[in-house]
Motif scaffolding. Structure first.
Motif, mmCIF file in Angstrom:
data_model
loop_
_atom_site.group_PDB
_atom_site.id
_atom_site.type_symbol
_atom_site.label_atom_id
_atom_site.label_comp_id
_atom_site.label_asym_id
_atom_site.label_seq_id
_atom_site.Cartn_x
_atom_site.Cartn_y
_atom_site.Cartn_z
ATOM 1 N N LEU A 224 0.833 -1.208 0.000
ATOM 2 C CA LEU A 224 0.000 0.000 0.000
ATOM 3 C C LEU A 224 0.864 1.253 0.000
ATOM 4 O O LEU A 224 0.557 2.237 -0.683
ATOM 5 C CB LEU A 224 -0.939 -0.003 1.201
ATOM 6 C CG LEU A 224 -1.997 -1.120 1.220
ATOM 7 C CD1 LEU A 224 -2.825 -1.052 2.497
ATOM 8 C CD2 LEU A 224 -2.907 -1.053 0.002
ATOM 9 N N ARG A 225 1.971 1.230 0.760
ATOM 10 C CA ARG A 225 2.877 2.377 0.769
ATOM 11 C C ARG A 225 3.515 2.586 -0.601
ATOM 12 O O ARG A 225 3.646 3.719 -1.066
ATOM 13 C CB ARG A 225 3.950 2.176 1.844
ATOM 14 C CG ARG A 225 3.429 2.429 3.253
ATOM 15 C CD ARG A 225 4.437 2.060 4.315
ATOM 16 N NE ARG A 225 4.015 2.557 5.616
ATOM 17 C CZ ARG A 225 4.227 1.933 6.768
ATOM 18 N NH1 ARG A 225 4.868 0.775 6.790
ATOM 19 N NH2 ARG A 225 3.812 2.458 7.905
ATOM 20 N N ARG A 227 2.246 1.667 -3.484
ATOM 21 C CA ARG A 227 1.203 2.129 -4.412
ATOM 22 C C ARG A 227 0.907 3.609 -4.233
ATOM 23 O O ARG A 227 0.696 4.332 -5.208
ATOM 24 C CB ARG A 227 -0.071 1.302 -4.200
ATOM 25 C CG ARG A 227 -1.234 1.713 -5.075
ATOM 26 C CD ARG A 227 -2.387 0.757 -4.935
ATOM 27 N NE ARG A 227 -3.586 1.271 -5.574
ATOM 28 C CZ ARG A 227 -4.746 0.640 -5.620
ATOM 29 N NH1 ARG A 227 -4.858 -0.572 -5.075
ATOM 30 N NH2 ARG A 227 -5.795 1.180 -6.199
ATOM 31 N N ALA A 228 0.883 4.061 -2.967
ATOM 32 C CA ALA A 228 0.567 5.466 -2.696
ATOM 33 C C ALA A 228 1.774 6.374 -2.866
ATOM 34 O O ALA A 228 1.619 7.600 -2.960
ATOM 35 C CB ALA A 228 0.008 5.613 -1.276
ATOM 36 N N THR A 235 -1.113 9.494 5.152
ATOM 37 C CA THR A 235 -0.992 9.959 3.773
ATOM 38 C C THR A 235 -1.334 8.841 2.795
ATOM 39 O O THR A 235 -2.028 9.054 1.795
ATOM 40 C CB THR A 235 0.431 10.471 3.498
ATOM 41 O OG1 THR A 235 0.750 11.480 4.455
ATOM 42 C CG2 THR A 235 0.550 11.037 2.092
ATOM 43 N N VAL A 236 -0.851 7.647 3.081
ATOM 44 C CA VAL A 236 -1.172 6.483 2.240
ATOM 45 C C VAL A 236 -2.677 6.308 2.138
ATOM 46 O O VAL A 236 -3.236 6.162 1.042
ATOM 47 C CB VAL A 236 -0.521 5.210 2.826
ATOM 48 C CG1 VAL A 236 -1.001 3.958 2.082
ATOM 49 C CG2 VAL A 236 0.993 5.312 2.774
ATOM 50 N N ARG A 239 -4.423 9.173 0.132
ATOM 51 C CA ARG A 239 -4.161 9.073 -1.305
ATOM 52 C C ARG A 239 -4.955 7.939 -1.945
ATOM 53 O O ARG A 239 -5.504 8.082 -3.040
ATOM 54 C CB ARG A 239 -2.664 8.875 -1.555
ATOM 55 C CG ARG A 239 -1.841 10.137 -1.344
ATOM 56 C CD ARG A 239 -0.393 9.898 -1.715
ATOM 57 N NE ARG A 239 0.371 11.136 -1.621
ATOM 58 C CZ ARG A 239 1.668 11.227 -1.896
ATOM 59 N NH1 ARG A 239 2.332 10.153 -2.293
ATOM 60 N NH2 ARG A 239 2.289 12.377 -1.784
ATOM 61 N N LEU A 240 -5.033 6.812 -1.256
ATOM 62 C CA LEU A 240 -5.691 5.652 -1.842
ATOM 63 C C LEU A 240 -7.210 5.796 -1.906
ATOM 64 O O LEU A 240 -7.859 5.122 -2.711
ATOM 65 C CB LEU A 240 -5.308 4.387 -1.073
ATOM 66 C CG LEU A 240 -3.849 3.957 -1.237
ATOM 67 C CD1 LEU A 240 -3.534 2.760 -0.360
ATOM 68 C CD2 LEU A 240 -3.522 3.652 -2.697
ATOM 69 N N GLU A 244 -5.787 13.126 -3.291
ATOM 70 C CA GLU A 244 -4.426 13.214 -3.817
ATOM 71 C C GLU A 244 -3.656 14.415 -3.293
ATOM 72 O O GLU A 244 -2.437 14.374 -3.184
ATOM 73 C CB GLU A 244 -4.459 13.276 -5.352
ATOM 74 C CG GLU A 244 -5.022 12.023 -5.998
ATOM 75 C CD GLU A 244 -4.123 10.811 -5.821
ATOM 76 O OE1 GLU A 244 -2.941 10.999 -5.525
ATOM 77 O OE2 GLU A 244 -4.623 9.679 -5.967
ATOM 78 N N CYS A 248 1.104 16.218 3.717
ATOM 79 C CA CYS A 248 1.921 15.115 4.209
ATOM 80 C C CYS A 248 2.994 15.674 5.134
ATOM 81 O O CYS A 248 3.560 16.737 4.868
ATOM 82 C CB CYS A 248 2.553 14.412 3.000
ATOM 83 S SG CYS A 248 3.857 13.274 3.386
#
Length: 255
Positions: A224-225, A227-228, A235-236, A239-240, A244, A248
């Protein structure tokens, strides 16, 4: 152990009309892992778990738990699961021990097996000091420990924890988290629903991020980190789910 395919749940509200609480959710969870379901309040987490536990009937889609279909074989599903919510819901006039013996009988367990499990769970959950006290006299954390024991008394292979640390103090929450880890060590499939990101980071092998009734992402923390494109998990998460431009903290990679 759990297979979910395109599961949906729609409610009808007089003011809002149709409410799509869960929309086309698909996921799998395995034995020996803690599978996190992370999302804000109202995201559909509890509705999803209630369908998997056969408390609610899906509007569409399918799921199996322990190899049994949640719609066609609900009684067999229930024999495979333990389900814990953040609300203890205990009978106030019973002691913790009486509560466990009562539910053990409902599970069809023999009296000697019930007492053996009570001894085992009392040790694991540090209940010896209050197990024979009436439930209306117990603290919130003590009630939650009795509720955990009630949920897993029959030693199910699948356990659902829905916001289990809600309202607990630090020490009580720590006991709950320790027991969730213990369930994983025993090879159980643990589904852990929460909106608390630190709990997800500390506990979960894989995570499904749920937002507006939909799965926004599934993966390990590392996946996941990546991908983001961020390290800080808040923040991850943002964003997901589509935020966006969320700020952060300084030093987070990706900024």
């Amino acid at each position: 152990m759990i297979h979910v395919q395109s599961l949906c749940k729609t409610f009808t509200d007089k003011k809002r009309g149709e409410v799509h609480a869960v929309q086309e959710v698909s996921l799998d969870a395995q034995s020996g892992e803690i599978f996190g379901v992370l999302g804000p309040n109202g995201a559909g987490k509890t509705t999803l778990l209630r369908m998997l536990a056969t408390i609610l009937t899906p509007t569409s889609g399918t799921a199996t738990v322990g190899g049994y279909d949640i719609v066609r074989e609900p009684e067999k599903v229930r024999s495979q699961i333990g389900y814990l919510t953040g609300s203890a819901g205990l009978y106030e006039r019973l002691t913790g021990r009486d509560t466990l013996r009562y539910f053990g009988a409902l599970y069809g367990m023999a009296p000697e097996k019930i007492d053996a499990r009570i001894r085992e769970l009392s040790a694991e959950l540090d209940m010896a000091d209050f197990l024979d006290g009436r439930c209306d006299k117990l603290s919130t954390g003590q009630k939650q420990r009795v509720s955990i024991a009630r949920s897993v008394l029959h030693d199910p292979p699948v356990v659902f924890f829905d916001e289990p640390t809600s309202g607990l103090d630090l020490m009580a929450a720590r006991t709950v988290v320790r027991y969730i880890r213990r369930c994983k060590e025993q090879g159980k499939c643990v589904v852990f629903s929460t909106h608390i990101m630190s709990e997800v980071e500390a506990l979960c092998d894989r995570i499904a991020i749920i937002y507006d009734g939909k799965v926004a992402a599934i993966g390990t923390l590392a996946e996941l980190r990546e991908r983001a494109g961020a390290e800080f998990f808040e923040t991850v998460f943002l964003r997901l789910i589509g935020f966006e431009d969320s700020p952060c903290p300084a030093g987070d990679r990706g900024h």
